[in-house]
Design an enzyme around this catalytic site. Structure first.
Site, PDB file in Angstrom:
ATOM      1  CB  CYS A  93      23.766  14.139  29.600  1.00  0.00           C
ATOM      2  SG  CYS A  93      25.079  15.339  29.704  1.00  0.00           S
ATOM      3  NE  ARG A 138      31.755  10.622  32.127  1.00  0.00           N
ATOM      4  CZ  ARG A 138      32.807  10.241  31.422  1.00  0.00           C
ATOM      5  NH1 ARG A 138      33.312   9.038  31.575  1.00  0.00           N
ATOM      6  NH2 ARG A 138      33.371  11.078  30.571  1.00  0.00           N
ATOM      7  CD  GLU A 159      31.934  18.347  31.721  1.00  0.00           C
ATOM      8  OE1 GLU A 159      31.427  19.278  32.359  1.00  0.00           O
ATOM      9  OE2 GLU A 159      31.651  17.154  31.887  1.00  0.00           O
ATOM     10  CD  GLU A 190      20.291  25.232  24.734  1.00  0.00           C
ATOM     11  OE1 GLU A 190      21.155  24.527  25.256  1.00  0.00           O
ATOM     12  OE2 GLU A 190      19.565  24.856  23.783  1.00  0.00           O
TER      13      GLU A 190
END
Lengths: 274, 439
Positions: free
Chosen positions: B63, B65, B127, B205
């Site tokens: 999402c 790159r 991350e 969420e």
């Protein structure tokens, strides 16, 4: 004996310092590998101090608690023993630097100012008196350690409540563990204070009138014993916990410290220790 | 150790290009247009390889790159060619231009992949998902038969970087999302989440992420309540808490507040759901045992006055943001360690690549000396006995091995730049008269 004493005089403070350094590196550094150094350092200093105590006990035929310097070394050992008990029962190594640094200072004072020729009070050959002294030292050391953990708890609590997430927040164990460590120390200390109280009372009739039940030290011991006994009872019955428990234990430690200081000031003798 | 040049100009040796659009070069709308599914990636790779444009290729599409690592097979295939190819392939000419892409060559491209896989180039610093995504991209490239010696080695070196960064640095330590920070805070108050009763108010969420983090950190008694019971049921099933946790009816959850050690509220646009008076009553019922309240709702779901109750910890999104800010700062402090690892692996990769380049020269050198040996031995074959000949042959082999050891070692030794390598190759070829190098 002279060579052995020289060796221990030098090796003990060095080993305490090394253990303190290992625990400090583990606490302040971000490198995880320092953790591996902590427990071997703790065991090494414990074994070394045990060896010293055995050698001295064998040499003078009673435990090395017969002079101020020996008492200071014994305080270092009791702090160490209390911490060892807590670390092994909680498996938490991040607080060792705080306790071991205090132990190092006591051992350093003992080693640095140790007298070449010491005047030893032979009344410590009496096993009941020796038990009383050892148990009292262990008991007071343990409540001192409990006081340290209670202070750490209050500092950590404050960081969480005020959202100031500093080094203590990152490195110290969680609040529940700190409380548990503090309670372990109190339980350990209370047990030995009980032993000190009972053995002290048993020894008084054998002291040829040198000590009575009105001895300020004994009264101080009873008061500390009552305070900690009441704290444990309140926790069990009324669920005393969290900040209130920590404040109670820290205050108990402060009271113990002040009462000992006051008793020393007003009493001409400290259980005949010269 | 040899230094490595990290510029983006083509080295005389490594034929590697990386082009891509990332969160640093393109907006989310542009990145969305350039995103490739697994099937699309396979088709693209087949087209590039089978069409003879590239000899090796790997496409990393997440999402944040879309990056193509390529070994061109034709001289005209350069960075701009590949950028245009990707734009045309996704019919994104309207919104995406060449300047929305980065382009890197040779060691610059390799270094970029190392930084990507370590998490140092991620939008959320450190991350850890990206290493799995790069592994997946490599798997697709391998399945599409689009990788060769260079990309295979590069990818494995990248995975080694990822592994080292995880074990040797703290780049991924500490919470950097609100839901994870909430769980981290809970672990600073309680020693063992598995023995704690946890109530999750909401099933959106944020609540879902909090539940997953709690489960991952050992929490076993998670109860969920939500206005829409089906969503609570679904979340409960998702985190597999049917046996030790469960769902509580939204209408009655307040009657059970005293049962819980941790209450996480994450209900958007609901306003206050739990008052301080209700919590005061609950605390009395639970004999003032520690209670952690995590209010992740905006606007807040828990009365702020509850923070004054004894042994109650109340934290909202702003409080947790402070933990996140501190953790981001700590992660940034780890970047020099990550760069050191990237540089070490880059040097190793470049040296491996250099050995590829010297291999033909070494083979030629060995062949030439082997020919000389055979020629000279042949001259005396009939002048000595077979036993003597065998001994002389062994002697010649030993001498050759020792003589060739020095130039071969010199060729394999680390070099500072590709130019130095070429100079060294030319010198050896010139001294031993090896002629023109193989292409």
């Amino acid at each position: 004996m002279g060579h052995s004493l020289s060796f221990f005089t030098l090796a003990l403070p060095i080993s305490y310092l090394a253990a303190t350094a290992a625990y400090s590196l583990n606490f302040f550094s971000t490198t995880a590998s320092f953790k591996q150094l902590t427990r071997p350092a703790l065991f090494a200093v414990t074994l070394l101090h045990c060896a010293y105590l055995l050698v001295m006990t064998f040499h003078q035929t009673f435990p090395p608690i017969a002079s101020l310097h020996q008492i200071m070394s014994m305080i270092a050992f009791t702090l160490l023993t209390t911490y060892l008990f807590i670390e092994l029962t909680t498996d938490e190594v991040s607080t060792g630097a705080f306790v071991l640094f205090a132990a190092f200072l006591f051992q350093l004072c003992s080693s640095a100012f140790i007298a070449e020729t010491q005047t030893l009070d032979t009344s410590f050959k009496n096993p009941i008196l020796a038990t009383h002294i050892l148990a009292a030292l262990l008991g007071y050391s343990a409540i001192a350690v409990a006081g340290v953990y209670s202070l750490l708890y209050i500092m950590m609590l404050r960081q969480i409540q005020t959202n100031k997430f500093g080094t203590l927040f990152e490195r110290l164990p969680n609040l529940e563990t700190l409380e548990q460590m503090s309670l372990r120390a109190v339980g350990f200390g209370f047990t030995f204070l009980t032993v000190a109280f009972v053995s002290g009372a048993a020894w008084i009739p054998q002291s040829d009138g040198r000590f009575t039940f009105g001895d300020p030290k004994l009264i101080g011991l009873i008061m500390v014993w009552v305070i900690y006994g009441a704290s444990l009872l309140l926790r069990q019955r009324l669920g005393l916990q969290g900040k209130r428990m920590a404040v109670t234990l820290a205050a108990g430690f402060l009271f113990s410290f002040l009462s000992m200081t006051a008793m020393n000031f007003f009493s001409s003798r400290f259980h005949a220790i010269q | 150790m040899a230094a490595v040049s990290h510029n983006s100009t083509p080295s005389a040796s490594m034929n590697l290009i990386a082009v891509g659009a990332t969160h640093k070069t393109a907006s989310i709308e542009q990145r969305e247009q350039l995103a490739f599914s697994e099937d699309e990636t396979k088709t693209l790779l087949s087209e590039l390889i089978d069409g003879g444009l590239l000899s090796e290729a790997m496409l990393v599409s997440t999402c944040n790159r879309t990056e193509l690592y390529a070994v061109p097979a034709l001289p005209e295939v350069d960075a701009n060619y590949l950028k245009d190819f990707l734009i045309e392939r996704k019919h994104a000419r309207k919104d995406v231009r060449r300047d929305h892409f980065f382009s890197l060559m040779a060691c610059g491209a390799a270094k970029h992949l190392f930084e990507v896989v370590s998490g140092a180039d991620s939008m959320i610093l450190g991350e850890s998902q990206i290493s799995g995504q790069v592994k997946n991209a490599y798997r697709i490239a391998v399945e599409s038969k689009a990788t060769g010696a260079l990309l295979n080695k590069l990818s494995h070196a990248a995975f080694s970087v990822s592994k080292r960064v995880k074990s040797e640095t703290k780049l991924s330590d500490g919470a950097i999302s609100v839901s994870y920070a909430a769980v981290e805070l809970a672990r600073k108050i309680f020693s063992d989440l598995s023995s704690k009763q946890i109530l999750l108010v909401g099933a959106g969420e944020t609540a879902e992420l909090a539940a997953i983090h709690l489960r991952d950190k050992g929490a076993r008694r998670i109860f969920i309540t939500n206005r829409t019971a089906e969503r609570a049921e679904k979340l409960s099933r998702q985190i597999l808490m049917k046996e030790t946790g469960g769902v509580i009816a939204f209408e009655s959850f307040k009657t059970r507040l005293h049962d819980f050690d941790i209450i996480i509220c994450a209900v958007g646009d609901a306003g206050e759901l739990i008052s301080a008076a209700e919590l005061d009553a609950a605390m009395r019922q639970r004999k003032h045992n520690t209670l952690l309240l995590l209010d992740l709702g905006v606007p807040r779901n828990i009365d702020a006055k509850a923070a004054t109750l004894y042994n109650v910890f109340l934290k909202d999104v702003d409080d947790l943001k402070l933990i996140i800010d501190k953790n981001v700062e700590l992660r940034r402090a780890e970047l020099p360690k990550v760069q050191a690892i990237v540089n070490e692996e880059l040097i190793a990769f470049e040296q491996w690549h250099n050995t590829l380049q010297v291999a033909p020269t070494i083979r030629e050198l060995q062949a030439k000396f082997e020919d000389i040996k055979k020629l000279e031995l042949e001259r005396i074959r009939h002048k000595v006995s077979p036993e003597q000949f065998a001994m002389m042959e062994q002697l010649a082999d030993r001498i050759l091995g020792k003589v060739l050891h020095l130039p071969i070692s010199a060729l394999k030794s680390p070099v500072d730049t590709a130019q130095t390598l070429i100079s060294k190759l030319n010198l050896v070829r010139s001294i031993f008269e090896l002629g023109e190098a193989e292409k």
